[in-house]
Design an enzyme around this catalytic site. Structure first.
Site, PDB file in Angstrom:
ATOM      1  N   LYS A  87       0.861  -1.013   0.172  1.00 35.48           N
ATOM      2  CA  LYS A  87       0.116   0.013  -0.045  1.00 35.48           C
ATOM      3  C   LYS A  87       0.847   1.277   0.110  1.00 35.48           C
ATOM      4  O   LYS A  87       1.875   1.241   0.855  1.00 35.48           O
ATOM      5  CB  LYS A  87      -0.927   0.072   1.354  1.00 35.48           C
ATOM      6  CG  LYS A  87      -1.830   1.015   1.373  1.00 35.48           C
ATOM      7  CD  LYS A  87      -2.817   0.778   2.847  1.00 35.48           C
ATOM      8  CE  LYS A  87      -3.862   1.946   2.798  1.00 35.48           C
ATOM      9  NZ  LYS A  87      -4.549   2.074   4.043  1.00 35.48           N
ATOM     10  N   SER A 138      -9.379   1.870   3.302  1.00 36.71           N
ATOM     11  CA  SER A 138      -8.752   2.666   2.191  1.00 36.71           C
ATOM     12  C   SER A 138      -7.745   1.821   1.438  1.00 36.71           C
ATOM     13  O   SER A 138      -7.145   2.168   0.589  1.00 36.71           O
ATOM     14  CB  SER A 138      -7.809   3.764   3.097  1.00 36.71           C
ATOM     15  OG  SER A 138      -7.072   3.046   4.137  1.00 36.71           O
ATOM     16  N   SER A 191      -9.572  -0.564   7.270  1.00 38.55           N
ATOM     17  CA  SER A 191      -8.907  -0.294   6.033  1.00 38.55           C
ATOM     18  C   SER A 191      -8.756  -1.688   5.484  1.00 38.55           C
ATOM     19  O   SER A 191      -8.249  -1.740   4.172  1.00 38.55           O
ATOM     20  CB  SER A 191      -8.112   0.778   5.754  1.00 38.55           C
ATOM     21  OG  SER A 191      -8.837   1.890   5.838  1.00 38.55           O
TER      22      SER A 191
HETATM   23  N1  GLN Z   1     -12.502   3.932   6.396  1.00 40.30           N
HETATM   24  C1  GLN Z   1     -12.042   4.300   7.607  1.00 40.30           C
HETATM   25  C2  GLN Z   1     -11.861   5.784   7.588  1.00 40.30           C
HETATM   26  O1  GLN Z   1     -11.984   6.413   6.598  1.00 40.30           O
HETATM   27  C3  GLN Z   1     -10.860   3.529   7.959  1.00 40.30           C
HETATM   28  C4  GLN Z   1      -9.418   4.124   7.492  1.00 40.30           C
HETATM   29  C5  GLN Z   1      -8.502   3.197   7.617  1.00 40.30           C
HETATM   30  O2  GLN Z   1      -8.618   2.182   8.520  1.00 40.30           O
HETATM   31  N2  GLN Z   1      -7.243   3.539   7.371  1.00 40.30           N
HETATM   32  O3  GLN Z   1     -11.184   6.461   8.412  1.00 40.30           O
END
Ligand code: GLN
Length: 476
Positions: A76, A151, A175
């Site tokens: 990532k 994400s 994420s």
């Molecule tokens: N979707 C969550 C957010 O927008 C989780 C993001 C993540 O785990 N990096 O914060």
């Protein structure tokens, strides 16, 4: 070449001389080319991966290859990989190159993993759909009109679409698990502090965890045991010894557990009917296998998202203050004075969601509102952790769905951030509490979109969590 699901089958074929690492890497590169429209990679290290593959082939022949020989991975775009681009999918880190390897990355490289490229993601890991990337959205390989989740969407799709065997993502609020569920693969968020955060771009430092995507529990266990453990570069990393997660999978087979299912998650109106059914089916199958499963109350469900979003935006506003045009990446051409440089660089460099969160975080930390929001959310976090730990005093695991719906249409929630935040309803509990959790493929809905099943375990109980995940994978 057929798609490989596990490192052990790759290593068998390598050892028998049926394939080479170079051949295997070419196979993934071909898939990356053929599925370019999915936008899962922001950069592919074609020549470098092939050169490394040739080196690994040589080491296999002379018997000196590492434990991950034959594992091709994606990273990532929030993980430092020395002398490679690192941008957190943000314009503000345009042209930035990593100065060192993240500890987790270094450990995988030391065991001969081959990095094939860096994966697209939401900007600074903020999002649930991978639509907040400076590199454009990632598409779900199961249905190109739908999001892959976020994400870590690019890392999930890279494994889903056979562009690499395993990938690393980060899980601050779901994420890794949410995109794993949307893409029909496995996703692990280890206990907070199990894997060093050194070299992971900071979002919410007291939540951030490096996580793993794979198609088998065996690969997940092996990568975890190699990546985890003490590290002098991260003062928060746990010193507790790292068990042989891969070795324990067989050892713990057949154990019977007491399992709690959170009533509120199964009965909520917002849950897609097919996910409710799939979750119930799996629970019934676990009972048939001799486990005890009880519904338990968790009346704090409605406080999870507010607690998560207050604390992570507060931490993000502080962490992201370093991107000011002075030290890294992008600087606005309109930087006549120090103040205009800061202002214009941040205005032009950050995307909408990141700016929204910096403002929200700055607000909850401001002198007049600090106690009303930040302090209160800290207290809520403690209560949520205590209450969850109480359940885990009586039960070995907590099971629940991963997401309220299967993968949604691109653009479906773009206009309303709160709607988007609801996608994290079931994943943030593990982050607010720091507990390890896994997302396991659990069939699909009527449209063929994957469904995930989530298991949360007690702190540092990844050994049991992974062995139990293997059993769930093998349920019919
Ligand atoms: N979707 C969550 C957010 O927008 C989780 C993001 C993540 O785990 N990096 O914060």
């Amino acid at each position: 070449m057929k798609p490989y699901l596990s490192l052990s089958s790759i290593q068998n074929d390598l050892n028998e001389g049926r394939i080479t690492c170079v051949g295997l890497t070419n196979h993934y590169l071909k898939n990356i080319d053929e599925k370019k429209h999915l936008n899962a990679f922001v950069e592919v290290y074609r020549e470098e991966a092939l050169a490394k593959a040739a080196e690994v082939d040589a080491r296999i022949s002379d018997g000196t290859a590492g434990r991950l020989a034959g594992m091709v991975i994606g990273l990532k775009d929030v993980l430092s990989h020395k002398d490679h681009g690192l941008q957190g999918a943000s314009k503000i880190l345009d042209t930035f190159q990593a100065q060192f390897n993240a500890t987790a990355v270094q450990r995988l490289l030391d065991e001969d993993a081959i990095v094939i490229g860096r994966n697209n993601c939401d900007e600074f890991a903020m999002g649930s759909s991978n639509e907040n990337s400076a590199f454009g959205p990632v598409l779900n390989d199961a249905d190109n009109q739908r999001v892959p989740g976020g994400s870590s969407g690019g890392s999930a799709v890279a494994v889903q679409a056979d562009m690499c065997l395993v990938s690393l993502g980060s899980d601050t609020g779901g994420s890794v698990r949410q995109p794993a569920a949307f893409c029909g693969i496995l996703g692990l968020k280890p206990t907070y502090s199990r894997i060093s955060r050194h070299g992971l771009i900071a979002y919410g430092s007291s939540f951030d965890c490096i996580g793993i995507f794979s198609k088998t529990v065996e690969d997940m266990a092996l990568v975890l045991e190699i990546a985890a453990g003490p590290d002098e570069f991260d003062s928060t990393v746990s010193a507790s010894p790292v068990p042989s997660y891969s070795g324990s999978l067989e050892k713990l087979k057949g154990k019977k557990y007491r399992i709690a299912c959170i009533r509120e998650t199964i009965h909520t109106d917002g849950l897609q009917e097919e996910i409710r059914e799939a979750t119930r089916n799996t629970i019934e199958n676990l009972k048939k296998n001799g486990h005890e499963v009880h519904e338990v109350d968790f009346p704090l469900l409605e406080y999870l998202l507010p607690t998560y979003y207050i604390l992570t935006t507060a931490e993000a506003s502080s962490n992201l203050s370093r991107y000011d045009g002075v030290k890294y990446g992008y600087r606005s051409p309109d930087s006549g004075t120090l103040e205009t440089m800061y202002k214009n660089t941040r205005t032009e460099g950050f995307g909408e969601e990141v700016k929204r969160r910096i403002m929200l975080g700055t607000f909850v930390l401001s002198a007049s509102y600090y106690d009303a929001y930040y302090t209160k959310a800290q207290k809520a976090r403690r209560i949520i952790r205590d209450r969850t730990k109480k359940i885990l005093e009586e039960y070995d695991f907590i099971v629940l769905p991963v997401t309220p719906t299967t993968a949604f249409q691109l653009g479906a929630h773009s206009a309303d951030p709160v709607e988007m935040y609801l996608a994290d309803l079931f994943t943030v509990q593990a982050n607010v509490t720091g507990l390890p959790a896994v997302s396991i493929p659990n069939g699909s809905d009527r449209e063929g979109l994957p469904i995930g099943f989530q298991v949360i375990a007690n702190d540092f109980e990844e050994e049991r969590l992974l062995a139990f995940s293997k059993e769930i994978m093998e349920l019919e």
